[in-house]
Design a protein around this motif. Structure first.
Motif, mmCIF file in Angstrom:
data_model
loop_
_atom_site.group_PDB
_atom_site.id
_atom_site.type_symbol
_atom_site.label_atom_id
_atom_site.label_comp_id
_atom_site.label_asym_id
_atom_site.label_seq_id
_atom_site.Cartn_x
_atom_site.Cartn_y
_atom_site.Cartn_z
ATOM 1 N N ASP A 9 0.857 -1.183 0.084
ATOM 2 C CA ASP A 9 0.157 -0.077 0.140
ATOM 3 C C ASP A 9 0.749 1.167 -0.074
ATOM 4 O O ASP A 9 1.975 1.417 0.565
ATOM 5 N N LYS A 42 0.462 -3.911 4.740
ATOM 6 C CA LYS A 42 -0.840 -3.898 4.062
ATOM 7 C C LYS A 42 -0.497 -3.909 2.659
ATOM 8 O O LYS A 42 0.359 -3.163 1.943
ATOM 9 N N SER A 82 -2.407 -3.526 -1.483
ATOM 10 C CA SER A 82 -3.389 -3.032 -2.283
ATOM 11 C C SER A 82 -3.202 -3.109 -3.721
ATOM 12 O O SER A 82 -2.196 -3.702 -4.218
ATOM 13 N N GLN A 96 -6.786 -8.851 -4.353
ATOM 14 C CA GLN A 96 -6.989 -7.352 -5.246
ATOM 15 C C GLN A 96 -7.581 -7.645 -6.428
ATOM 16 O O GLN A 96 -8.463 -6.527 -6.819
#
Ligand SMILES: Cc1cc2nc3c(=O)[nH]c(=O)nc-3n(C[C@H](O)[C@H](O)[C@H](O)COP(=O)(O)OP(=O)(O)OC[C@H]3O[C@@H](n4cnc5c(N)ncnc54)[C@H](O)[C@@H]3O)c2cc1C
Ligand SMILES: Nc1ncnc2c1ncn2[C@@H]1O[C@H](COP(=O)(O)O)[C@@H](O)[C@H]1O
Lengths: 250, 313
Positions: free
Chosen positions: A13, A33, A35, A72
């Protein structure tokens, strides 16, 4: 226009401050994290807007990566992609390998447009779209900030160093997107529920006849050079004084 | 022996200053021989400029009308053809080079080293990843050619004083017609170019409007500086896209960088790490920009900027 493919990469992220492992063997990724690459959200948003404008277009999200990349792709489905394909591998994938794998998918899917981000914010390579276009022998329009489609062609405005440039390309083609193309939509809870039922195919990288070749071997990872701590000045007069002494202003 | 081909960016009249930086980078490959390739409608003028860069052995001109505008799809097969007898193919890490070089690499089946910041050996290089939060050393497999974009902020310009041989090349390469140049919108400016300016003043979201940015332009003109912006300022429409500095904008290395009303997000900082002196003006003493600033001033830019303007007269 019948089909648009969007390449969606799983990356750390953008809010995470990435740190180098003390032994120089890489960066710390445990528990970090993950993303969708921010540029790829913009790419997907553009595909969805084209679908909403013209109707009857299938939007396919594609990714290459570890099994958890399904997360994702589920996000992409929740945003509005119709289906997703994960090319699964745990090997590190160079942009040229990614382009080869996407080419194999393109041969199966025959999309009119492949949208990619201009760069992935992990490797910052800025290569995959251009490489795919080369291997496919089709046009590329990189750094798009405006895309207009009409009659089997696209007029693409590109963000370049000198300002904006417009080119016209015949479809099918590869388009890589820049920050100002659009603002991606937020995913709503009902969309996440709906996305669970959308098809997500998983195939192995080698089933595409592509090997995860390592042409560039990472031998060491270092933290960047740190800057020396500077000084704080109390007012503008002192600021101007310091800069004059350093010979930076007259 | 390494033979390095540099794809020379130019606008038809001026060779881009990035070329002289690519030459310095290429000169880091011990015992290498450096050629500069120029593609255009008529490259006589820019070829003379490239030939004058010290360290360049030869300048290869490829003039044809299709090369009037640098379209990657049109140039890439020509670069790939010229690359046949070269081991390394370098281009600048500008929007021109970033667009073109990966297309060349794929045609050659070669990997690309993006944003090459240091040469350690003919096949060993350093480059940044994660917005410059990590620097990797990569070793390229010598079985392939090496394609690279050169991070121009990492290299000084090679000096003048060269006298390279200039040759015209005719390449038997079929060019695609599927990609056509339509036009460009560029802000012709008297100000120094952001990527090569010795001094840069940048504004962030705090400027609040395009009108307020004029304050920075006025100050920049007094100081002979270029003007840059954060992504937030560009997204908000206060500044033009080509002014964006950072991970996804321009990476610059001026002698002085003045950040005004910019918080100092990692994506911004990666664009200015190589500035010799960073000056930060921000009303928040906790702003991360102060962690990298050589000189910091806590204050309201709407008071500070007019005052600087007055004091430097
Ligand atoms: C994929 C991706 C790529 C990105 N690429 C880039 C990039 O290339 N370049 C880039 O810049 N950003 C980039 N960003 C965005 C970056 O994360 C930040 O959001 C952005 O840099 C913030 O801009 P800013 O500092 O102007 O705005 P803010 O973060 O809003 O900061 C404004 C600052 O102004 C100060 N301020 C407010 N009023 C005043 C006043 N009156 N006087 C003085 N100071 C004041 C505040 O204290 C604050 O520190 C990228 C983000 C992503 C996700
Ligand atoms: N492994 C991957 N999976 C999905 N998309 C990818 C992958 N690698 C690259 N891409 C796409 O290519 C773009 C540019 O990546 P890069 O060339 O690595 O900077 C990304 O924004 C993605 O759209």
């Amino acid at each position: 226009m019948q089909k648009i493919m969007v390449c969606v990469k799983r990356v750390v992220d953008y809010n995470v401050r990435v740190r180098v492992k003390p032994d120089g063997s890489g960066v710390m990724l445990d528990g970090v994290k993950m993303s969708v690459n921010p540029f790829d959200e913009i790419a997907l948003e553009e595909a969805l807007r084209i679908k909403e404008r013209t109707g009857n277009v299938e939007v396919v999200a594609a990714s290459i990566g570890v099994p958890d990349t399904q997360q994702q792709l589920r996000t992409a489905l929740a945003m509005g992609a119709d289906r997703a394909v994960l090319v699964e591998t745990t090997a590190p994938i160079e942009p040229l390998t990614a382009a080869q794998a996407f080419l194999a998918l393109v041969r199966k899917e025959n999309p009119d447009i492949v949208f990619l981000g201009k760069q992935a914010i992990d490797d910052d390579a800025n290569q995959t779209g251009q490489m795919l276009a080369a291997l496919w022998d089709r046009p590329q329009a990189t750094y798009a900030s405006k895309v207009e489609i009409a009659g089997g062609k696209a007029a693409v405005t590109r963000e370049v160093d000198a300002g904006l440039e417009t080119i016209e390309i015949d479809l099918p083609a590869v388009i890589t997107v820049d920050l100002r193309l659009n603002e991606p939509r937020y995913v709503k809870l009902p969309d996440i529920m709906k996305a669970k039922k959308k098809p997500l195919d998983v195939i192995a990288l080698d089933s595409l006849g592509v090997a995860a070749e390592q042409r560039l071997k990472v031998v060491k990872t270092d933290p960047p050079a740190q800057r020396q701590k500077g000084i704080m000045v109390k007012d503008v007069a002192e600021l101007v004084d310091v800069l004059k002494k350093k010979g930076l202003i007259r | 022996m390494s033979k390095i081909l540099i794809v020379g960016e130019h606008d038809g009249r001026q060779l881009n200053p990035a070329v002289a930086k690519c030459v310095t980078c290429a000169a880091g490959i011990a015992g290498g021989e450096i050629s500069v390739a120029l593609f255009g409608a008529d490259t006589a003028g820019v070829a003379a400029q490239a030939a004058a860069i010290a360290g360049v052995k030869s300048v290869l001109r490829v003039d044809r009308p299709e090369n009037t505008h640098p379209l990657a799809a049109v140039l890439a097969p020509q670069v790939a053809a010229l690359a046949a007898d070269h081991s390394h193919i370098f281009g600048p890490s500008t929007s021109f080079g970033k667009d073109l070089m990966p297309r060349v690499a794929a045609l050659l089946g070669a990997p690309q080293v993006s944003d090459l910041m240091a040469v350690e050996a003919p096949h060993r290089f350093r480059r940044p990843i994660y917005a410059g939060n990590a620097i990797i050393t990569v070793e390229a497999d010598p079985a392939h050619k090496v394609v690279a974009t050169v991070r121009v902020a990492s290299f000084e310009s090679a000096p003048a004083g060269g006298s390279a041989a200039v040759e015209s090349r005719t390449l038997q390469v079929a060019l695609p017609a599927h990609t056509r140049y339509v036009g460009a919108k560029t802000a012709a400016s008297e100000r120094p170019d952001l990527q090569t300016a010795a001094r840069v003043i940048s504004g962030g979201r705090a400027l609040g409007s395009a009108d307020n940015f004029k304050m920075l332009f006025a100050l920049a003109d007094k100081m002979g500086a270029a003007v840059g912006a954060s992504r937030a300022a560009v997204d908000a429409g206060y500044a033009a896209n080509e002014m964006q500095v950072g991970q996804t904008g321009k990476i610059i290395a001026p002698d002085m960088y003045v950040a005004i009303g910019i918080s100092g997000a990692i994506q911004h900082l990666t664009g200015i790490k190589d500035a010799k002196t960073i000056v930060a003006i921000n009303k928040d003493p906790e702003a991360p920009i102060f962690e990298v600033a050589d000189v910091g001033l806590v204050g309201d830019l709407f008071q500070v900027v007019p005052e600087i303007d007055r004091l430097i007269g």
